[in-house]
Motif scaffolding. Structure first.
Motif, short mmCIF file in Angstrom:
data_model
loop_
_atom_site.label_atom_id
_atom_site.label_comp_id
_atom_site.label_asym_id
_atom_site.label_seq_id
_atom_site.Cartn_x
_atom_site.Cartn_y
_atom_site.Cartn_z
N TYR A 1 0.84 -1.19 0.00
CA TYR A 1 0.00 0.00 0.00
C TYR A 1 0.89 1.25 0.00
N VAL B 1 -9.45 -4.41 15.07
CA VAL B 1 -9.11 -5.77 14.63
C VAL B 1 -8.07 -5.71 13.52
N ARG B 2 -8.18 -4.68 12.70
CA ARG B 2 -7.20 -4.50 11.64
C ARG B 2 -5.79 -4.37 12.22
N THR B 3 -5.66 -3.68 13.32
CA THR B 3 -4.36 -3.57 13.99
C THR B 3 -3.87 -4.95 14.43
N LEU B 4 -4.78 -5.78 14.94
CA LEU B 4 -4.39 -7.13 15.36
C LEU B 4 -3.94 -7.97 14.17
N ARG C 1 -2.54 -6.81 11.44
CA ARG C 1 -1.20 -6.31 11.08
C ARG C 1 -0.14 -6.86 12.03
N ALA D 1 -3.49 -5.35 5.93
CA ALA D 1 -2.17 -5.03 6.47
C ALA D 1 -1.32 -4.23 5.49
N GLY D 2 -1.82 -3.99 4.28
CA GLY D 2 -1.09 -3.17 3.31
C GLY D 2 0.15 -3.85 2.73
N HIS E 1 6.25 -5.35 4.23
CA HIS E 1 6.20 -4.09 3.47
C HIS E 1 7.44 -3.89 2.59
N THR F 1 -10.52 -6.40 22.15
CA THR F 1 -9.72 -5.34 21.55
C THR F 1 -9.51 -4.17 22.51
N GLU G 1 -5.06 0.11 19.58
CA GLU G 1 -5.13 1.34 18.77
C GLU G 1 -5.74 1.01 17.40
N THR H 1 -6.25 1.19 13.38
CA THR H 1 -5.30 1.47 12.31
C THR H 1 -5.70 2.74 11.56
N VAL I 1 -1.45 1.95 7.15
CA VAL I 1 -0.82 0.65 7.36
C VAL I 1 0.69 0.72 7.45
#
Lengths: 499, 96
Positions: free
Chosen positions: A200, A390-393, A395, A443-444, A468, B46, B50, B52, B55
């Motif tokens: 990304y 959840v997106r942070t988890l 990643r 996660a990009g 990345h 959660t 934090e 996101t 990314v």
């Protein structure tokens, strides 16, 4: 290798075409004419193109030949390509396969398109797709579905289905697609071509008609990894017009293709081989991973426990961004606009609601509605905020695994190309087709689809995922595999007209 | 979580999309099915995580404030559904 006959030039890879052009063994005009003839010969059965820009292509080819003669050539000078109709092309209709933009003509090029034009690549036309990139089969095009060249009763995947089908059918040496949740990798897998979704921010999103801005990324579809390296080289890099594009320097991707993966630590995430997977896909991908081990990779099983949450996470975040991005289609500035033929009985709000009713197709409306709901008062915390956490988890899961391994190998999709119409009535069943590509976008990360065999005569894609900015690394793994295998060289026999 | 027809109408109003009766029925059923898939997220703890934003961790990207050419009026209006001179023409916004 002898110079191929003019009528066979459409079969050339980007690298082969580039070499023959540079040596002036063929001209871009000859190559472009061969591709246009190929389109004319097969696209009535494949429908990979929304618009064929034959006149522009011939003009650009003549310009490219002059550049080559003047000694001013880049690797892609004179090489024809298809552009997904989600990427803005100055003066050429950019419909996003939507009634909303059926007559929209941009006045600027997307940065990725501009960079290819600067190199002298030749535009054959614009590729069919799911409307605004929303879909997994190209059946959501407002105009017509694209058909899979391997079996024209089946879908090519989506949303960059026209791009993958064009490359598979020889109707373009390469194509530029976009990937928000798998839209390059999944159609590449279904059509047996090589596709790359960059990190990304590696490629500018300027001029990419926005669907989900934190996920959208431009990338190539081509015959092999070496071709993808040449194309990525041309389009990657920071762009002041996209504040989310990455400032990191662009490495030499072709130089990364050493053909050596000895000692590569390759992780196989066990959650990507879950129940419900087509047994033929499982067997084919497992054999490909064994082959990578034989080529020197140290294969080990790893775990990404948040995998099962990625689908829900994606279908909250992407529609939320979609509902905000597509608010711009109000019938005022550009695009379709509901008209009451001067009766004046429709007020501003009603005109806007009818513009959006008639301009958008069912899946686009479904995602706008879903996003508007997830962002609405009373539900924002439970859905949107939760999904971003959840997106942070997700990643963190990938980051932890990339401390142990250099790359991941997995299937692209749990299934192969399915029959047209098979999943259109059941959105959830359609969404599950992308269950192994969505986490990468969350996660990009960069990821590829590499042809690795067939299940019941239909192509299967091996997915390679890196941390990345490891595109060069992924391209080398794919290239090394392709040096040892011939799956990427298999071509479909497209049935004749009227069959 | 089941979505009923009334909620579909509320969401459609937020999204400024007119819907037919058949679309309302279909969306109520389909959105309910999709929201059922989301329930799985509620099983994840959660607390303190934090959300996101970018990314790759880009944050507050600034650029120099340099004047540059922008689109001219003709290009800007090229795709306008209705125009009057150099202006976008819109329906009345205010009641009489």
């Amino acid at each position: 290798m002898s110079t191929p006959a003019a009528s066979d030039l459409w079969q050339l890879s980007v690298a082969e075409a580039s070499r023959l052009l540079a040596n002036r063994e063929i001209s871009s005009v000859e190559l472009t004419d061969a591709c246009l003839e190929r389109i004319a010969a097969v696209d009535d059965r494949i429908s990979a193109y929304i618009t064929v820009t034959a006149d522009i292509a011939r003009q650009q080819a003549a310009d490219a030949d002059r550049r080559i003669a003047a000694g001013d050539a880049s690797p892609l000078t004179g090489v024809p390509m298809q552009i997904k109709d989600l990427l803005c092309t100055n003066g050429v209709a950019t419909t996003c396969a939507s009634r909303m933009l059926a007559e929209y003509v941009p006045v600027y090029d997307a940065t990725a398109v501009a960079r290819l034009r600067e190199q002298g690549a030749v535009m054959l036309g614009k590729g069919n797709m799911d409307e605004f990139g929303m879909g997994s089969s190209t059946e959501n095009s407002a105009f017509f579905p694209t058909r899979n060249p391997w079996d024209t009763s089946r879908v090519p995947g989506g949303s960059s289905g026209g791009s993958a089908a064009a490359v598979a059918a020889g109707a373009a040496p390469f194509a530029l697609g976009t990937d928000t949740g798998g839209s390059i990798r999944q159609p590449a897998s279904f059509c047996g071509v090589t596709g790359l979704k960059p990190t990304y921010g590696r490629v500018s999103r300027y001029g990419l008609v926005a669907y989900a801005s934190s996920l959208d990324q431009v990338g190539p579809l081509a015959r092999d990894a070496a071709d993808c390296a040449l194309i990525l080289q041309a389009i990657a890099g920071h762009d002041p017009r996209d504040a989310t594009s990455l400032p990191d320097p662009v490495p030499d991707y072709s130089a990364a293709l050493t053909g050596d993966i000895k000692g590569l630590r390759l992780g196989v995430p066990r959650e990507y081989f879950a129940e419900g997977m087509d047994p033929g896909v499982r067997a084919t991908v497992t054999a490909a991973i064994d082959q990578l081990a034989a080529l020197g990779a140290e294969v080990r099983e790893v775990s990404l426990p948040t995998t099962e949450y990625a689908l829900a996470c994606y279908y909250i975040i992407a529609p939320s961004e979609c509902s905000a991005n597509l608010a711009r289609y109000d019938g005022v500035k550009y695009g379709y606009s509901y008209q009451d033929d001067g009766r004046g009985d429709v007020d501003m709000w009603e005109a806007m609601e009818r513009t959006r009713q008639h301009g958008f197709g069912p899946e686009v409306k479904r995602r706008i509605m879903l996003g508007a709901f997830a962002l609405s008062s009373g539900y924002y915390d439970a859905y949107y905020h939760k999904a971003q956490q959840v997106r942070t988890l997700i990643r963190q899961d990938f980051a932890r695994v990339f401390e142990e391994v250099d790359a991941l190998a997995a299937p692209v999709s749990p299934v192969t190309a399915f029959p047209i119409g098979d999943r259109t009535d059941d959105p959830v069943r359609m969404y599950l087709v992308d269950v192994y590509t969505l986490p990468v976008n969350m996660a990009g990360l960069p990821a590829m689809s590499v042809p690795c065999g067939f299940s019941d005569g239909l192509p299967v894609g091996l997915q390679l995922i890196g941390s990345h900015l490891t595109e060069g690394h992924l391209l080398n793994i794919a290239h090394t595999y392709q040096q040892a295998t011939e799956w990427h060289q298999q071509r479909p026999g497209i049935p004749h007209r009227g069959r | 979580m089941p979505i009923d027809r009334e909620q579909v109408e509320h969401i459609a109003a937020l999204a400024r999309i007119a819907l037919t009766d058949a679309e309302k029925e279909a969306f109520a059923r389909q959105l309910s099915d999709i929201l059922d898939q989301f329930e799985v997220l509620q099983t994840l703890d959660t607390a303190g995580v934090e959300p996101t934003a970018h990314v790759a961790g880009l944050d507050t990207v600034l650029r120099d404030d340099e004047p540059a050419e922008s689109l001219d009026a003709e290009d800007t209006l090229l795709n306008a559904p209705r125009r009057r001179g150099d202006l976008f023409q819109v329906r009345a916004v205010l009641d009489e």
